[in-house]
Write an enzyme that holds these catalytic residues in place. Structure first.
Site, PDB file in Angstrom:
ATOM      1  N   ASP A  21      49.321  31.487   6.066  1.00  0.00           N
ATOM      2  CA  ASP A  21      47.757  30.950   5.963  1.00  0.00           C
ATOM      3  C   ASP A  21      47.976  29.340   5.814  1.00  0.00           C
ATOM      4  OD1 ASP A  21      48.813  31.061   3.378  1.00  0.00           O
ATOM      5  OD2 ASP A  21      46.928  31.604   2.508  1.00  0.00           O
ATOM      6  N   GLY A 107      50.518  38.178 -11.516  1.00  0.00           N
ATOM      7  CA  GLY A 107      51.709  37.703 -10.900  1.00  0.00           C
ATOM      8  C   GLY A 107      52.376  38.912 -10.131  1.00  0.00           C
ATOM      9  N   ALA A 108      51.762  39.761  -9.518  1.00  0.00           N
ATOM     10  CA  ALA A 108      52.396  40.785  -8.758  1.00  0.00           C
ATOM     11  C   ALA A 108      51.961  40.824  -7.415  1.00  0.00           C
ATOM     12  CB  ALA A 108      51.733  42.185  -9.140  1.00  0.00           C
ATOM     13  N   SER A 112      45.765  38.425  -8.430  1.00  0.00           N
ATOM     14  CA  SER A 112      44.879  38.245  -9.565  1.00  0.00           C
ATOM     15  C   SER A 112      44.115  36.960  -9.862  1.00  0.00           C
ATOM     16  CB  SER A 112      45.697  38.600 -11.034  1.00  0.00           C
ATOM     17  OG  SER A 112      46.520  37.524 -11.014  1.00  0.00           O
ATOM     18  N   SER A 113      44.836  35.757  -9.234  1.00  0.00           N
ATOM     19  CA  SER A 113      44.374  34.471  -9.358  1.00  0.00           C
ATOM     20  C   SER A 113      43.178  34.147  -8.551  1.00  0.00           C
ATOM     21  CB  SER A 113      45.743  33.334  -9.107  1.00  0.00           C
ATOM     22  OG  SER A 113      45.938  33.545  -7.717  1.00  0.00           O
ATOM     23  N   GLU A 143      42.403  26.187  -6.981  1.00  0.00           N
ATOM     24  CA  GLU A 143      43.751  26.605  -7.026  1.00  0.00           C
ATOM     25  C   GLU A 143      44.819  25.480  -6.615  1.00  0.00           C
ATOM     26  OE1 GLU A 143      44.629  30.687  -6.705  1.00  0.00           O
ATOM     27  OE2 GLU A 143      46.827  30.436  -6.750  1.00  0.00           O
ATOM     28  N   ASP A 155      43.671  34.327   0.199  1.00  0.00           N
ATOM     29  CA  ASP A 155      43.419  35.204  -1.108  1.00  0.00           C
ATOM     30  C   ASP A 155      41.909  34.944  -1.293  1.00  0.00           C
ATOM     31  OD1 ASP A 155      46.031  35.414  -0.998  1.00  0.00           O
ATOM     32  OD2 ASP A 155      46.582  34.376  -2.655  1.00  0.00           O
TER      33      ASP A 155
HETATM   34  P1  ADP Z   1      48.935  36.590  -8.556  1.00  0.00           P
HETATM   35  O1  ADP Z   1      47.763  36.004  -7.905  1.00  0.00           O
HETATM   36  O2  ADP Z   1      49.835  37.119  -7.647  1.00  0.00           O
HETATM   37  O3  ADP Z   1      48.444  37.564  -9.504  1.00  0.00           O
HETATM   38  P2  ADP Z   1      49.371  34.014  -9.650  1.00  0.00           P
HETATM   39  O4  ADP Z   1      50.448  33.366 -10.395  1.00  0.00           O
HETATM   40  O5  ADP Z   1      49.009  33.193  -8.618  1.00  0.00           O
HETATM   41  O6  ADP Z   1      49.548  35.455  -9.154  1.00  0.00           O
HETATM   42  O7  ADP Z   1      48.337  34.036 -10.666  1.00  0.00           O
HETATM   43  C1  ADP Z   1      48.322  34.757 -12.167  1.00  0.00           C
HETATM   44  C2  ADP Z   1      47.828  33.990 -12.837  1.00  0.00           C
HETATM   45  O8  ADP Z   1      46.338  33.893 -12.958  1.00  0.00           O
HETATM   46  C3  ADP Z   1      48.123  34.417 -14.588  1.00  0.00           C
HETATM   47  O9  ADP Z   1      49.363  33.603 -14.806  1.00  0.00           O
HETATM   48  C4  ADP Z   1      46.794  33.692 -15.375  1.00  0.00           C
HETATM   49  O10 ADP Z   1      47.105  32.406 -15.345  1.00  0.00           O
HETATM   50  C5  ADP Z   1      45.846  33.843 -14.302  1.00  0.00           C
HETATM   51  N1  ADP Z   1      45.068  35.076 -14.589  1.00  0.00           N
HETATM   52  C6  ADP Z   1      44.766  36.103 -13.794  1.00  0.00           C
HETATM   53  N2  ADP Z   1      44.229  37.240 -14.176  1.00  0.00           N
HETATM   54  C7  ADP Z   1      43.872  36.666 -15.582  1.00  0.00           C
HETATM   55  C8  ADP Z   1      43.092  37.296 -16.582  1.00  0.00           C
HETATM   56  N3  ADP Z   1      42.454  38.744 -16.545  1.00  0.00           N
HETATM   57  N4  ADP Z   1      42.836  36.773 -17.979  1.00  0.00           N
HETATM   58  C9  ADP Z   1      43.765  35.582 -17.929  1.00  0.00           C
HETATM   59  N5  ADP Z   1      44.410  34.851 -16.689  1.00  0.00           N
HETATM   60  C10 ADP Z   1      44.252  35.320 -15.651  1.00  0.00           C
HETATM   61 MG    MG Z   2      48.054  34.107  -6.882  1.00  0.00          MG
END
Ligand code: ADP
Ligand code: MG
Length: 364
Positions: A21, A107-108, A112-113, A143, A155
């Protein structure tokens, strides 16, 4: 501001097209049923309160000084980055309390970000109009510029534009997206290695820089325009050469995967997963022993057409194309092998394409 409202944005799994991307190539993600919800309630005068239920923590920010906020290397950087982007687009923010709940594992490699960014953007907008593409873009800026990870648009784009029952083929150069239906008879199973390598973020930055170096050596703006022939003929160091090779071959695999999906050819789709993984491992060097083990184990299980790592790398999830009827047996065998080798029990997610972000009704 009206009383409680809830805004929801999904995580995603990328079927194929890894690290393409930010090189303005092709990707093929699906939005998941796993999602992040942000509930909004009126807040105390002049303040923005942000609570993460998962972290059991609340941070308080003064709205008047939010434009000058600096990143804290803290989870709140994601929602604050989004708030700052909205302020700089001219939206004013009401005093508000945001409460974050999520079913996307952090972080999987399931983003989630982006789910957090997009749900926050809708929450802060409170229904005010902003084109969906602009929402995706401002979240990507939050981001890449505020949190500081130089990510591409995938994403955030799929979290906004996800389609029920279809993957999205996104051309990251034109930002044109088209739905791709997946053949029946098999499902995408994500297996969480439960490994989150801390070196992920710095390695990501290094890859971005190596791709830029390769593009410069090749005399192209981005690796989207590179060809294997040119990579073969141009003088450059081994690392940028291998990174460029992955990007060019991976873009081609995305398009072949889409053709195979449309033709209902599960065997070809599985083969492309395996080829993609080999390229991430050898040329892009973003895999790790746990992930390689999961991919190899899965590839040897009957009913599994193919497997690869998904997401940024160094841990996270593999995705597996598995005959629907073989899923229970697949799960049992992967758990047994992974436990025996690493003493870790992996999580499983059945990945069904879901819709993109929206406001949801408050549960009664
Ligand atoms: P991914 O996007 O693959 O899950 P990233 O490292 O890009 O991994 O993003 C994960 C980060 O996003 C977490 O370490 C945290 O800082 C933030 N985050 C995601 N979901 C939550 C949540 N529900 N509450 C607080 N922080 C979150
Ligand atoms: Mg991410």
């Amino acid at each position: 501001m009206s009383p409680a409202r809830i805004f929801r944005a999904p995580g995603r799994v990328n079927l194929i097209g890894e690290h393409t991307d930010y090189n303005l190539g092709f990707v093929l993600p699906i939005a998941l049923n796993l999602a992040t919800e942000v509930e909004t309630n009126p807040g105390p005068d002049g303040l923005l309160l942000i609570t993460s239920e998962h972290r059991q923590e609340t941070r308080t920010f003064e709205l008047a000084t939010l434009v000058a906020a600096r990143p804290q290397q803290h989870w709140s950087d994601y929602p604050v980055g989004v708030a700052k982007e909205l302020l700089s687009l001219g939206f004013d923010l009401a005093p508000m309390h945001l409460t974050i709940r999520s079913t996307v594992p952090e972080g999987a490699g399931l983003s989630s970000s982006a789910a957090l960014e997009v749900a926050t953007a809708l929450a802060l907008l409170q229904g005010r109009e902003l084109a969906p593409l602009d929402v995706a873009r401002l979240c990507q800026r939050a981001e890449s510029q505020y949190v500081g990870l130089p990510c591409g648009i995938m994403d955030q784009f799929v979290s906004v534009f996800g389609r029920l029952n279809a993957a999205l083929l996104i051309d990251c150069q034109t930002l044109h997206a088209e739905p791709v239906e997946l053949p029946s008879g098999a499902v995408i199973v994500a297996v969480n290695s439960m490994v989150k390598h801390q070196l992920g973020d710095s390695a990501y930055r290094t890859r971005v820089a190596e791709c830029a170096q390769a593009a410069q050596a090749l005399g192209v703006k981005t690796l989207r325009e590179a060809t294997l022939d040119a990579i073969g003929k141009t003088t450059m160091a081994d690392k940028p050469r291998h990174r460029a090779w992955h990007i060019v071959t991976e873009n081609d695999r995305v398009l072949r995967f889409v053709a195979a999906a449309r033709a209902g050819d599960l065997h070809e789709m599985g083969e492309l997963f395996i080829e993609s993984h080999a390229s991430m491992k050898a040329d892009y060097e973003i895999s790790c022993p746990e992930i390689d083990f999961l991919v190899e184990t899965a590839s040897g299980i009957s009913g599994c057409y193919g497997a690869r790592m998904t997401g940024g790398g160094f841990g996270g999830c593999t995705i597996n194309l598995v005959d629907t009827a073989s899923v229970p047996e697949f799960q049992v065998r992967v758990v047994a092998a992974y436990r025996q080798e690493f003493g870790i029990t992996p999580d499983f997610y059945l990945c069904k394409p879901g819709d993109g972000a929206c406001e949801t009704a408050i549960p009664k």
